[in-house]
Design an enzyme around this catalytic site. Structure first.
Site, PDB file in Angstrom:
ATOM      1  N   GLY A   1       0.799  -1.216   0.000  1.00  0.00           N
ATOM      2  CA  GLY A   1       0.000   0.000   0.000  1.00  0.00           C
ATOM      3  C   GLY A   1       0.831   1.265   0.000  1.00  0.00           C
ATOM      4  O   GLY A   1       0.375   2.316  -0.463  1.00  0.00           O
TER       5      GLY A   1
ATOM      6  N   SER B   1       7.584   3.466   5.290  1.00  0.00           N
ATOM      7  CA  SER B   1       7.466   2.225   6.061  1.00  0.00           C
ATOM      8  C   SER B   1       7.050   2.594   7.473  1.00  0.00           C
ATOM      9  O   SER B   1       7.787   3.299   8.180  1.00  0.00           O
ATOM     10  CB  SER B   1       8.792   1.462   6.088  1.00  0.00           C
ATOM     11  OG  SER B   1       8.720   0.373   6.993  1.00  0.00           O
ATOM     12  N   LYS B   2       5.883   2.134   7.890  1.00  0.00           N
ATOM     13  CA  LYS B   2       5.366   2.508   9.210  1.00  0.00           C
ATOM     14  C   LYS B   2       6.381   2.167  10.308  1.00  0.00           C
ATOM     15  O   LYS B   2       6.685   2.983  11.170  1.00  0.00           O
ATOM     16  CB  LYS B   2       4.040   1.803   9.470  1.00  0.00           C
ATOM     17  CG  LYS B   2       3.367   2.217  10.768  1.00  0.00           C
ATOM     18  CD  LYS B   2       2.137   1.379  11.065  1.00  0.00           C
ATOM     19  CE  LYS B   2       1.063   1.519  10.036  1.00  0.00           C
ATOM     20  NZ  LYS B   2      -0.169   0.768  10.398  1.00  0.00           N
ATOM     21  N   THR B   3       6.944   0.959  10.245  1.00  0.00           N
ATOM     22  CA  THR B   3       7.873   0.501  11.280  1.00  0.00           C
ATOM     23  C   THR B   3       9.326   0.825  10.959  1.00  0.00           C
ATOM     24  O   THR B   3      10.190   0.727  11.819  1.00  0.00           O
ATOM     25  CB  THR B   3       7.769  -1.024  11.445  1.00  0.00           C
ATOM     26  OG1 THR B   3       8.129  -1.656  10.199  1.00  0.00           O
ATOM     27  CG2 THR B   3       6.342  -1.430  11.813  1.00  0.00           C
TER      28      THR B   3
ATOM     29  N   THR C   1      10.519  -2.763   7.355  1.00  0.00           N
ATOM     30  CA  THR C   1      10.114  -3.604   6.231  1.00  0.00           C
ATOM     31  C   THR C   1      11.339  -3.932   5.387  1.00  0.00           C
ATOM     32  O   THR C   1      12.034  -3.027   4.906  1.00  0.00           O
ATOM     33  CB  THR C   1       9.059  -2.885   5.372  1.00  0.00           C
ATOM     34  OG1 THR C   1       7.998  -2.448   6.216  1.00  0.00           O
ATOM     35  CG2 THR C   1       8.519  -3.802   4.296  1.00  0.00           C
TER      36      THR C   1
ATOM     37  N   GLU D   1      12.135  -5.140   2.367  1.00  0.00           N
ATOM     38  CA  GLU D   1      12.340  -4.647   1.010  1.00  0.00           C
ATOM     39  C   GLU D   1      12.579  -3.140   1.000  1.00  0.00           C
ATOM     40  O   GLU D   1      13.473  -2.638   0.307  1.00  0.00           O
ATOM     41  CB  GLU D   1      11.123  -4.983   0.138  1.00  0.00           C
ATOM     42  CG  GLU D   1      10.836  -6.458  -0.047  1.00  0.00           C
ATOM     43  CD  GLU D   1       9.870  -7.024   0.984  1.00  0.00           C
ATOM     44  OE1 GLU D   1       9.302  -8.098   0.736  1.00  0.00           O
ATOM     45  OE2 GLU D   1       9.702  -6.375   2.058  1.00  0.00           O
TER      46      GLU D   1
ATOM     47  N   GLY E   1      -2.217  -0.685   5.554  1.00  0.00           N
ATOM     48  CA  GLY E   1      -1.392  -0.352   4.396  1.00  0.00           C
ATOM     49  C   GLY E   1      -2.167  -0.085   3.128  1.00  0.00           C
ATOM     50  O   GLY E   1      -1.891   0.876   2.398  1.00  0.00           O
ATOM     51  N   ARG E   2      -3.170  -0.905   2.869  1.00  0.00           N
ATOM     52  CA  ARG E   2      -3.916  -0.748   1.618  1.00  0.00           C
ATOM     53  C   ARG E   2      -4.905   0.415   1.657  1.00  0.00           C
ATOM     54  O   ARG E   2      -5.548   0.717   0.655  1.00  0.00           O
ATOM     55  CB  ARG E   2      -4.618  -2.053   1.255  1.00  0.00           C
ATOM     56  CG  ARG E   2      -5.526  -2.634   2.329  1.00  0.00           C
ATOM     57  CD  ARG E   2      -5.896  -4.077   1.968  1.00  0.00           C
ATOM     58  NE  ARG E   2      -6.647  -4.763   2.995  1.00  0.00           N
ATOM     59  CZ  ARG E   2      -6.094  -5.378   4.047  1.00  0.00           C
ATOM     60  NH1 ARG E   2      -4.790  -5.316   4.241  1.00  0.00           N
ATOM     61  NH2 ARG E   2      -6.840  -6.039   4.918  1.00  0.00           N
TER      62      ARG E   2
ATOM     63  N   GLN F   1      -4.964  -5.215  -4.602  1.00  0.00           N
ATOM     64  CA  GLN F   1      -4.567  -5.320  -3.205  1.00  0.00           C
ATOM     65  C   GLN F   1      -5.754  -5.046  -2.289  1.00  0.00           C
ATOM     66  O   GLN F   1      -5.988  -5.790  -1.331  1.00  0.00           O
ATOM     67  CB  GLN F   1      -3.432  -4.353  -2.866  1.00  0.00           C
ATOM     68  CG  GLN F   1      -2.954  -4.561  -1.429  1.00  0.00           C
ATOM     69  CD  GLN F   1      -2.091  -3.455  -0.884  1.00  0.00           C
ATOM     70  OE1 GLN F   1      -2.156  -2.324  -1.341  1.00  0.00           O
ATOM     71  NE2 GLN F   1      -1.294  -3.765   0.120  1.00  0.00           N
TER      72      GLN F   1
ATOM     73  N   GLU G   1      -6.299  -8.696  -0.776  1.00  0.00           N
ATOM     74  CA  GLU G   1      -5.676  -8.755   0.540  1.00  0.00           C
ATOM     75  C   GLU G   1      -6.738  -8.632   1.626  1.00  0.00           C
ATOM     76  O   GLU G   1      -6.607  -9.218   2.705  1.00  0.00           O
ATOM     77  CB  GLU G   1      -4.630  -7.646   0.689  1.00  0.00           C
ATOM     78  CG  GLU G   1      -3.736  -7.828   1.915  1.00  0.00           C
ATOM     79  CD  GLU G   1      -2.537  -6.906   1.914  1.00  0.00           C
ATOM     80  OE1 GLU G   1      -1.445  -7.353   1.499  1.00  0.00           O
ATOM     81  OE2 GLU G   1      -2.692  -5.737   2.319  1.00  0.00           O
TER      82      GLU G   1
ATOM     83  N   HIS H   1      -8.791  -5.521 -26.995  1.00  0.00           N
ATOM     84  CA  HIS H   1      -7.999  -6.182 -28.028  1.00  0.00           C
ATOM     85  C   HIS H   1      -7.101  -7.258 -27.433  1.00  0.00           C
ATOM     86  O   HIS H   1      -6.232  -7.788 -28.125  1.00  0.00           O
ATOM     87  CB  HIS H   1      -7.164  -5.157 -28.803  1.00  0.00           C
ATOM     88  CG  HIS H   1      -7.977  -4.293 -29.701  1.00  0.00           C
ATOM     89  ND1 HIS H   1      -8.260  -4.642 -31.014  1.00  0.00           N
ATOM     90  CD2 HIS H   1      -8.621  -3.127 -29.470  1.00  0.00           C
ATOM     91  CE1 HIS H   1      -9.015  -3.693 -31.550  1.00  0.00           C
ATOM     92  NE2 HIS H   1      -9.255  -2.764 -30.633  1.00  0.00           N
TER      93      HIS H   1
ATOM     94  N   LYS I   1       7.214 -14.239   3.865  1.00  0.00           N
ATOM     95  CA  LYS I   1       8.258 -13.290   4.263  1.00  0.00           C
ATOM     96  C   LYS I   1       9.175 -13.898   5.323  1.00  0.00           C
ATOM     97  O   LYS I   1      10.399 -13.721   5.281  1.00  0.00           O
ATOM     98  CB  LYS I   1       7.620 -12.004   4.775  1.00  0.00           C
ATOM     99  CG  LYS I   1       6.961 -11.166   3.690  1.00  0.00           C
ATOM    100  CD  LYS I   1       6.069 -10.082   4.245  1.00  0.00           C
ATOM    101  CE  LYS I   1       6.852  -8.990   4.916  1.00  0.00           C
ATOM    102  NZ  LYS I   1       5.974  -7.857   5.314  1.00  0.00           N
TER     103      LYS I   1
END
Length: 553
Positions: A164, A215-217, A220, A222, A277-278, A359, A363, A394, A516
């Site tokens: 998100g 990133s909230k925390t 994360t 990635e 997040g979303r 998502q 999710e 198409h 994860k």
């Protein structure tokens, strides 16, 4: 929590099953329109958006419904406790009970400052404080008052996030590009694949690039890996760690990790644990949006979402647009066996809208356990997909028209284009396809019609279209910030309605965690020498093959 385990045990569900037997299997849309000229008026709803003073039409008439269907679906929503769950959400109750959290993204767009509390504490002041911070900062960057470490104006913004924290800003900045400051180069990096970051940095200048680390925390994997790669790239030129404060800001709540990274505390933009997040594009995660389109437009975006919130909260279910949309999804998933839901916007700027909705929908409602802890006895969570038309027609529209699958479809169009080139010729062509696709999916083409066109006998079956494919048509005036905000909120409450009826928790995402956690274990194993034997033969075999091909064996 509602006092039931399985939605299929509710009396209204049973009545819908009987109704489906009587009507659902036999309804022919073309015929019901011929019998009832007022069908469009009966099953269309108009949303009046206070944010931009526009009206958006939602045409549900090309769906497998009559007055009895709608009445029974509304009864199902009431019996499932939709209204109480909705009211609990707006009251800040912890309806995400597996994490004991409120689900309060509606408070982020509370532009009328209505009283809103969580655990007895008002959240209005903190939300407004973050918005004020976003307004000030975005204004400084856009005006050039905020300068990089060498005194140059910011020209490039790179948002580093995932899920998100990426999908929302990517979609909204693209959808609202007509309102953007085109002198700003926007990049969004989410994939841990180094290519994503490398391509964003390729044409960027460390002296004029601003990084938003979302990133909230601030833990994360990635996001922090990508952020550290960006930091290393930046310091190769800047040399001085103190320059980080001019080029990195954090969309986070973890002061310790943020400051350890080198970002100044005053350059943090926080949001609460009740922001999923979303649903986070409405929060500080939307800073990239505010930077790109300006804070006034971002505020209108919030106001559009708020207007749909008020409609969802206060409108009787029979006239409640997102409730009707969500109930139709349940109707198709659980009574017609539909497994998918197509959303196809007739708007190039909205090219990322279906990916964003994926998502939001999958999710949220990709769950198989009811709120009482039982395994569901019915289908939940449609597979949502989509692409912008007319490109989509198409590619996969063939499957819609002549395939064996029932695919309920939403078509979205704005009457006004942001680019009315050649005397609006393009928009008229676009609109003609928007109308034609929904009509063709409904009416089809009979063998007699094919024969009348002179088709050889052996080609008649191949050129026949069965029709009777359900669609919902959404017609906006123009995709303004306010209209986009309302559309997103429509699908949020649509998804909420599905989850309420299915009696699942639409607000956690434990399914994301297993892969994860296993990835962390395997990442450590990739640094080890020798042959891997710690997994099943397939996984270990693949790890060993990768290490050999990557020169790590």
């Amino acid at each position: 929590m509602p006092g039931f385990s399985q939605a299929s045990n509710l009396s209204s569900w049973q009545k819908l099953q009987d109704h489906h037997t009587d009507l659902g299997r036999n309804i022919v849309l073309k015929e019901v329109f011929e019998k009832d000229p007022s069908r469009f008026e009966k099953f269309s709803r108009t949303f009046k958006n206070e944010a931009d003073k526009s009206e958006t039409l939602f045409d549900f008439s090309k769906n497998f419904i009559n007055e009895d269907t709608l009445s029974l679906l509304i009864s199902l929503a009431k019996e499932a406790g939709l209204e109480k769950l909705r009211d609990d959400m707006f009251a800040g109750e912890p309806i995400n009970f597996t994490e004991n959290r409120a689900v309060y993204h509606v408070a982020l767009r509370n532009v009328t400052n209505q009283p809103m509390q969580v655990n007895g504490k008002s959240v209005v002041e903190e939300v407004n404080s973050v918005l004020d911070h976003m307004k000030k900062f975005s204004g400084q960057v856009r005006s050039g008052e905020w300068k990089g470490y060498t005194g140059k104006k910011i020209k490039t913004i790179i948002n580093i996030g995932i899920g998100g924290s990426d999908l929302g800003p990517v979609m909204v900045t693209e959808a609202l590009k007509p309102y953007a400051d085109r002198s700003l180069n926007m990049h969004f990096v989410s994939n841990i694949d180094g290519t994503h970051m490398a391509e964003a940095l390729r044409d960027s200048d460390p002296e004029t690039t601003l990084f938003l680390v979302a990133s909230k925390t601030f833990t994360t994997a990635e996001t922090t890996t990508n952020a550290n790669t960006a930091k290393h790239w930046f310091l190769e030129t800047a040399k001085d760690d103190s320059a980080i404060a001019k080029h990195f800001v954090a969309l986070s709540t973890n002061v310790e990790e943020v400051t350890k990274f080198g970002i100044a505390k005053e350059n943090m933009f926080g949001f609460e644990s009740w922001v999923g997040g979303r649903y986070s594009v409405w929060s500080a995660i939307g800073l990239s949006v505010a930077l790109y389109i300006g804070f006034d437009n971002f505020h209108e975006f919030l106001a559009g979402g708020h207007a749909m919130d008020m409609h969802f909260k206060n409108t009787p279910l029979e006239q409640n647009i997102p409730v009707i949309g969500g109930l139709l999804s349940v109707w198709y998933s659980d009574f017609f066996g539909a497994q998918t839901h197509l959303v196809s916007p007739f708007d190039q700027y909205m090219s990322r809208f279906p990916a964003y909705l994926q998502q939001l929908s999958m999710e949220s409602n990709g769950k198989a356990i009811t709120r009482s802890g039982d395994y569901v006895k019915y289908t939940t969570g449609a597979i949502l997909f989509g692409e912008p038309a007319t490109n989509a027609q198409h590619s996969f529209y063939q499957l819609l028209h002549q395939g064996t699958k029932l695919i309920p479809t939403d078509f979205i169009l704005a009457a006004e284009s942001h680019n009315p080139v050649e005397n609006n010729k393009h928009q008229k062509m676009l609109a003609s396809n928007y109308f034609a696709q929904a009509e063709a999916l409904m009416v089809g083409k009979t063998p007699d019609q094919v024969k009348a066109e002179g088709a050889p006998e052996d080609l008649v079956p191949h050129k026949t279209f069965l029709g009777n494919r359900p669609t919902t048509s959404i017609l906006a005036q123009k995709i303004t910030p306010g209209t986009l905000g309302a559309l997103i909120a429509y699908y949020e409450h649509f998804t909420f309605t599905e989850g309420a009826v299915w009696n699942i928790n639409s607000f956690d995402q434990w399914g994301v965690e297993l892969g994860k956690s296993l990835a962390k274990k395997i990442q450590a194993e990739l640094d080890e020498g020798g042959e891997n034997k710690g997994h099943d033969s397939s996984t270990s075999g693949l790890i060993n093959a990768f290490k050999k091909k990557a020169g790590m064996a």
